[in-house]
Design an enzyme around this catalytic site. Structure first.
Site, mmCIF file in Angstrom:
data_model
loop_
_atom_site.group_PDB
_atom_site.id
_atom_site.type_symbol
_atom_site.label_atom_id
_atom_site.label_comp_id
_atom_site.label_asym_id
_atom_site.label_seq_id
_atom_site.Cartn_x
_atom_site.Cartn_y
_atom_site.Cartn_z
ATOM 1 N N SER A 34 0.830 -1.204 0.000
ATOM 2 C CA SER A 34 0.000 0.000 0.000
ATOM 3 C C SER A 34 0.862 1.251 0.000
ATOM 4 O O SER A 34 0.581 2.219 -0.710
ATOM 5 C CB SER A 34 -0.920 0.007 1.224
ATOM 6 N N GLU A 35 1.931 1.233 0.794
ATOM 7 C CA GLU A 35 2.828 2.391 0.836
ATOM 8 C C GLU A 35 3.544 2.568 -0.506
ATOM 9 O O GLU A 35 3.710 3.695 -0.992
ATOM 10 C CB GLU A 35 3.849 2.212 1.957
ATOM 11 N N TYR A 36 3.962 1.450 -1.105
ATOM 12 C CA TYR A 36 4.615 1.515 -2.415
ATOM 13 C C TYR A 36 3.657 2.112 -3.448
ATOM 14 O O TYR A 36 4.029 2.994 -4.223
ATOM 15 C CB TYR A 36 5.067 0.124 -2.852
ATOM 16 N N SER A 82 4.152 -5.155 -16.440
ATOM 17 C CA SER A 82 3.386 -5.055 -15.207
ATOM 18 C C SER A 82 1.957 -4.665 -15.559
ATOM 19 O O SER A 82 1.606 -4.550 -16.737
ATOM 20 C CB SER A 82 4.030 -4.009 -14.292
ATOM 21 N N LEU A 83 1.138 -4.460 -14.544
ATOM 22 C CA LEU A 83 -0.245 -4.041 -14.760
ATOM 23 C C LEU A 83 -0.458 -2.668 -14.151
ATOM 24 O O LEU A 83 0.125 -2.327 -13.121
ATOM 25 C CB LEU A 83 -1.224 -5.021 -14.094
ATOM 26 N N GLU A 113 -9.965 -12.405 -12.762
ATOM 27 C CA GLU A 113 -9.199 -13.432 -12.050
ATOM 28 C C GLU A 113 -8.768 -12.904 -10.682
ATOM 29 O O GLU A 113 -8.777 -11.700 -10.436
ATOM 30 C CB GLU A 113 -7.933 -13.798 -12.844
ATOM 31 N N ARG A 136 10.473 -12.569 -13.441
ATOM 32 C CA ARG A 136 10.126 -11.361 -14.189
ATOM 33 C C ARG A 136 11.335 -10.416 -14.310
ATOM 34 O O ARG A 136 11.577 -9.826 -15.346
ATOM 35 C CB ARG A 136 8.987 -10.610 -13.483
ATOM 36 N N GLU A 175 2.163 -17.379 -11.569
ATOM 37 C CA GLU A 175 2.615 -16.891 -10.267
ATOM 38 C C GLU A 175 3.018 -18.075 -9.391
ATOM 39 O O GLU A 175 2.278 -19.059 -9.297
ATOM 40 C CB GLU A 175 1.469 -16.129 -9.596
ATOM 41 N N LYS A 292 -9.337 -8.323 -17.230
ATOM 42 C CA LYS A 292 -8.781 -8.393 -18.590
ATOM 43 C C LYS A 292 -9.920 -8.364 -19.608
ATOM 44 O O LYS A 292 -10.994 -8.932 -19.370
ATOM 45 C CB LYS A 292 -7.997 -9.701 -18.782
ATOM 46 N N LYS A 316 -7.124 -3.206 -7.075
ATOM 47 C CA LYS A 316 -6.568 -3.488 -5.755
ATOM 48 C C LYS A 316 -7.656 -3.392 -4.677
ATOM 49 O O LYS A 316 -8.555 -2.553 -4.750
ATOM 50 C CB LYS A 316 -5.457 -2.500 -5.413
ATOM 51 N N CYS A 410 -3.497 21.320 31.470
ATOM 52 C CA CYS A 410 -4.615 20.590 30.859
ATOM 53 C C CYS A 410 -5.315 21.491 29.853
ATOM 54 O O CYS A 410 -5.665 22.634 30.181
ATOM 55 C CB CYS A 410 -5.590 20.144 31.941
ATOM 56 N N CYS A 413 -9.024 22.321 31.526
ATOM 57 C CA CYS A 413 -9.247 23.091 32.757
ATOM 58 C C CYS A 413 -8.032 23.883 33.216
ATOM 59 O O CYS A 413 -8.098 24.570 34.244
ATOM 60 C CB CYS A 413 -9.717 22.166 33.872
ATOM 61 N N CYS A 428 -4.153 15.008 33.704
ATOM 62 C CA CYS A 428 -4.562 16.280 34.289
ATOM 63 C C CYS A 428 -4.723 16.062 35.787
ATOM 64 O O CYS A 428 -5.333 15.082 36.223
ATOM 65 C CB CYS A 428 -5.890 16.725 33.686
#
Length: 678
Positions: A34-36, A82-83, A113, A136, A175, A292, A316, A410, A413, A428
């Protein structure tokens, strides 16, 4: 402006290249998928906005990473592209619109798929015999892992079929991965041997295929799932992707457990939602669906972009992680006074939910992450789990950001904020006064073991708070001044109101231990309150006690002594206490303590008592100077065991601690003048 955009592009290119190498080459991902994706989409968006500034080495035009030197390199006859990705229904429909605009007047059927989370490879068969397996790599060149590929159990080494003529040359793509059951078994075996376990099935599969010793790959539960044909000589006469998969199945290849044919993009969306629900029950890990165009003729018409086909995309699943910016950090005060930092984020979709706020837990977590206002952070959310900040990206940090410090006061308050040494949570100190804590403070103050105001339950308290009649516990003793307002509360008649006022009036006559306990000082429970009353004799003496004096009290250690001092040093708490005493709360003058027969002894009650309650037994022990504990230790003097006593009784027997039955306990109490209440 141009130089700033180029600098941002260069920064993203370098980051993506580093993570590409870790993922594709070393099989040691340093960030989540996800980060990539977030980094990749960020770069792609910049390039779409500034097409004239696209860098020559941009990874949006490439696939994967360079081949490892330890395996022979092989150039792919047909590049392994790649896709592209779509992440929501709107993007999916945009993909379909682009496809259909390029195929005017043609019916488009979509083949759907599972997007398998494994390692993509290419297999070469000559006259039906497996001769080569290649990774690949960077899409143009991969690694020759033939010997390892031949150890995969479900992969046909020789093609046979009763009804298909075996091609002279066949290149199959698919795969390699490790099914969930095999992954769990492998990790259990690794752990039993004291060896490193794998983070996920993809890492386990990739790491296994890249072993120089084929015996290691052979020992791993790997599986190959075919998803397409790259070359076939003589040419096959297949017309669709769906036919291709069925044809590969008849040649002995395993294909993923689910495929769909959809006659509209709306049907594709329905399949996606269905698989999302079924995902936990699948045999393999997936991270989305592959969409596809089913017709091979239409695929040829649509063609390719530089790194991906126009006729396919990966849909995804909602990201479990996303990148966003911390816009502000606020401090919230909970019912018990704990200060919790909350990051206000630039809203971002994580796991299908828009996240704009996320807790940072405490100041220690802020320092551990070194998160600051203005930082770019990774926000994670899996399933229904509360989102959390997992990572700060210092690469994107602005120059002017400031380190976050714990507030001195705080935010609700303005009472001092305290955090004893060795503690993780800041609080607090205005427990009686702080509006954020008042519900908890009131509930505790009126409880049976404190001032015991019968009838002032949560429903009453909520109504009184809404009417602004209870700002702190001292206001309880002024409720009689608002009789007409009380009578206007729904379902509160004359009798109910009078009963409440009477209960409040009756509570004014109490004991010093009860009053100390009712104040809700952190670390001061019922037993400690009684010990403090016995030690200091007057409330004034307790208020003025320093840490050293407090520590001489049984049950009071260093930290509790600090909490007591902090409580009585908070001006707002003193204001509320003055109002309580002015309202008429009082207690009898203390009787000078005498040496009690069980003074300082630790007793434990366990099991079901038939002739009395635990509270009654506790009161009798405390009246004789004993301390009632919830756990058995070597310091325990005696255990009173009722029916169905469990682990505490077993532990007492092992430690050789004295054990009394309920009858024996009552006999002992009677000897000291303690009897059951009438």
């Amino acid at each position: 402006m141009t130089s700033a955009v180029v600098a941002q592009m260069r920064q993203l290119i370098q980051l993506i290249a580093k993570h590409n190498h870790a993922y594709y080459v070393m099989d040691q991902p340093s960030i989540s998928d996800s980060e990539y994706d977030a980094l990749f989409q960020q770069l792609k968006a910049l390039e779409q906005q500034y097409p004239d500034l696209v860098q020559a080495d941009t990874p949006t035009q490439k696939v994967g990473g360079k081949a490892l030197a330890k395996f022979d390199s092989v150039t792919h006859a047909v590049p392994m592209l790649s896709l592209g990705n779509v992440f929501d229904q709107n993007e999916l429909f945009s993909f379909a619109r682009r496809v259909e605009e390029r195929l005017p007047g043609q019916e488009v059927i979509y083949e759907v798929e599972l997007k398998l989370d494994g390692l993509a490879i290419s297999l070469w068969y000559e006259n039906g015999v497996l001769v080569r397996g290649v990774t690949r790599g960077d899409g143009e060149t991969g690694e020759d892992i033939t010997q390892n590929v031949k150890t995969i159990r479900n992969l046909p080494k020789v093609l046979t079929s009763m009804d298909i003529e075996i091609p002279r040359l066949l290149e199959v793509r698919g795969e390699v991965l490790m099914p969930k059951s095999g992954f769990e078994k492998l990790n259990a075996e690794q752990e039993a041997k004291g060896e490193k376990t794998f983070a996920n099935p993809r890492n386990a599969a990739a790491g296994s295929l890249r072993q120089l010793d084929p015996g290691i790959a052979a020992s791993r539960p790997l599986a190959f799932y075919a998803y397409g044909i790259a070359q076939c000589e003589p040419p096959h006469d297949l017309h669709s992707m769906h036919e291709s998969l069925q044809w590969l199945g008849r040649l002995g290849f395993q294909i993923a457990e689910r495929q769909f044919l959809c006659h509209s993009i709306a049907a594709v969306q329905q399949c996606y939602e269905q698989i999302q629900q079924e995902r936990p029950n699948l045999q393999v890990e997936i991270d989305g669906m592959v969409i596809k165009v089913d017709s091979l003729k239409q695929q040829r018409q649509l063609g390719y972009l530089s790194r991906e086909p126009r006729w396919a995309t990966a849909y995804k699943f909602p990201a479990v992680a996303a990148l966003t910016i911390v816009e502000q950090i606020d401090w919230q005060v909970g019912r018990t006074g704990v200060l919790t930092p909350v990051a206000r984020l630039n809203p971002v979709s994580v796991g299908g939910v828009t996240v704009s706020n996320v807790t940072l837990h405490n100041i220690g977590e802020i320092h551990r992450l070194d998160v600051r206002v203005g930082d770019t952070v990774s926000v994670y959310r899996t399933g229904d789990v509360i989102p959390k900040v997992e990572k700060v990206w210092p690469e994107f940090r602005p120059d002017d950001v400031q380190v976050v410090h714990l507030p001195a006061e705080c935010p609700v308050c303005a009472s001092p904020v305290v955090m004893p040494e060795g503690e993780a949570l800041a609080r607090c100190s205005g427990g009686l006064y702080c509006a954020a804590q008042r519900i908890e403070a009131i509930r505790h103050f009126v409880s049976r073991k404190a001032l015991d105001i019968e009838g002032l339950g949560d429903r009453w308290v909520e109504s009184l708070l809404n009417l602004n009649l209870l700002n702190n516990v001292a206001d309880i003793y002024h409720l009689h001044e608002h009789r007409q307002t009380l009578l206007g509360i729904e379902k509160m008649g004359e009798k109910s109101v009078q009963n409440l006022i009477d209960a409040i009036e009756n509570s004014k006559k109490t004991t010093l231990p009860r009053f100390i306990y009712a104040l809700g000082i952190r670390g001061v429970g019922e037993t400690t309150a009684r010990m403090l009353a016995n030690t200091f004799q007057t409330f004034e003496a307790l208020q003025q006690a320093d840490i050293e004096a407090l520590k001489k009290t049984p049950d009071v250690g260093d930290i509790t002594a600090e909490w007591i001092v902090d409580f009585f040093q908070a001006p707002h708490n003193l204001e509320v206490i003055e109002r309580l005493l002015a309202a008429g709360i009082h207690w009898d003058a203390p009787i000078a303590p005498t040496r009690q027969p069980l003074n300082g002894e630790s007793w434990v009650l366990t099991g079901t008592l038939e002739q009395m309650t635990r509270d009654h037994a506790t009161q009798m022990l405390q009246a004789l100077g004993a301390r009632v504990s919830g756990s058995v230790s070597s310091k325990t003097k005696c255990v009173v065991a009722g029916e169905k006593a469990g682990s505490k009784l077993e532990k007492a027997e092992k430690l050789g601690i004295a054990i009394l039955t309920e009858s024996e306990f009552l006999t002992l109490m009677a000897q000291y003048g303690q009897a059951l209440p009438a």
